[in-house]
Motif scaffolding. Structure first.
Motif: not given
Ligand code: CA
Length: 233
Positions: A14-24, A105-122
């Motif tokens: 899961l950590a590897t998948m998260l890293r991949y998607n966030l680096e992307k 868990k399990p969560f959708s990766m695009p949704e997690l990435v979207a939430r990270v983006r939203a939190l960083l914006r906020r």
């Protein structure tokens, strides 16, 4: 500067998948596989956002959350807590340990990435507007200009970045090493004394018209943007 997202997850796949998607997405990624490591990694590289698993070896996600909230560098960092459906999602919510968001868990990766983006914006709303304000000082990120009390102030590129860094986190005391990491970048070797030189230049530029000194020198600790006379805008 790319925002850094710290992943705290003991499940390696899961950590590897998260890293991949966030680096992307263009983020810097740091990783920790247990709670104690998370605290160490956050100390070394203060993250801009944290994805934190709740069930972790050595120290629970809840405790990691508490520890991050106790430290100056990570007090305001947005945290997304990950919980398994079978785990105690409601309890996590009820505990209100200071996480900003929760995902089951399990969560959708695009949704997690979207939430990270939203939190960083906020977390940095001033960046969205392209302006930072502190007292009568205005830093315009789009125009790359600084003014004080409506008067234009000329700053060199390093002083500009230094002021931006301090204005993004007013009141926080930074050591010379932290400023070197945050303003010059962790890969660049500069003498810590260089920071003093640029702080002096910045101070001189800002205080040109005998304005109140907004940079506080904290003995043996470092510097902070602070001014008891003027409220933080
Ligand atoms: Ca886990």
């Amino acid at each position: 500067m790319k925002p850094t997202v710290m992943i705290v997850e003991d499940e390696a796949s899961l950590a590897t998948m998260l890293r991949y998607n966030l680096e992307k997405e263009g983020y810097n990624v740091t990783e920790a596989a247990d709670g104690e490591e998370a605290v160490t990694v956050a100390d070394e590289t203060p993250p801009d956002a944290v994805i934190l698993d709740w069930m972790l070896p050595r120290m629970s996600g809840i405790e990691v959350c508490r520890q991050l909230r106790r430290k100056n560098e990570t007090r305001g960092v947005p945290i997304i807590m990950l919980t398994a459906r079978s785990e105690e999602t409601d309890k996590v919510r009820g505990l209100n340990v200071g996480a900003d968001d929760y995902m089951t868990k399990p969560f959708s990766m695009p949704e997690l990435v979207a939430r990270v983006r939203a939190l960083l914006r906020r977390a940095k709303p001033s960046q969205a507007k392209g302006q930072l304000v502190f007292g009568d000082i205005l830093l315009d990120l789009d125009a790359h200009k600084v003014s004080r009390g409506g008067k234009y102030i000329h700053l060199g590129p390093t002083e500009f970045r230094l002021l931006q860094y301090l204005m993004e986190r007013p009141g926080t005391v930074f050591s010379r090493e932290e400023l070197l990491n945050g303003v010059w970048g962790p890969d660049i070797y500069v003498e810590p004394r260089t920071v003093d030189v640029h702080i002096r230049r910045l101070r001189k530029a800002l205080n040109l018209d005998n304005g109140a000194d907004v940079i506080r020198t904290v003995r043996a600790a470092g510097y902070a943007l602070d001014n008891s006379d003027e409220p933080v805008a």
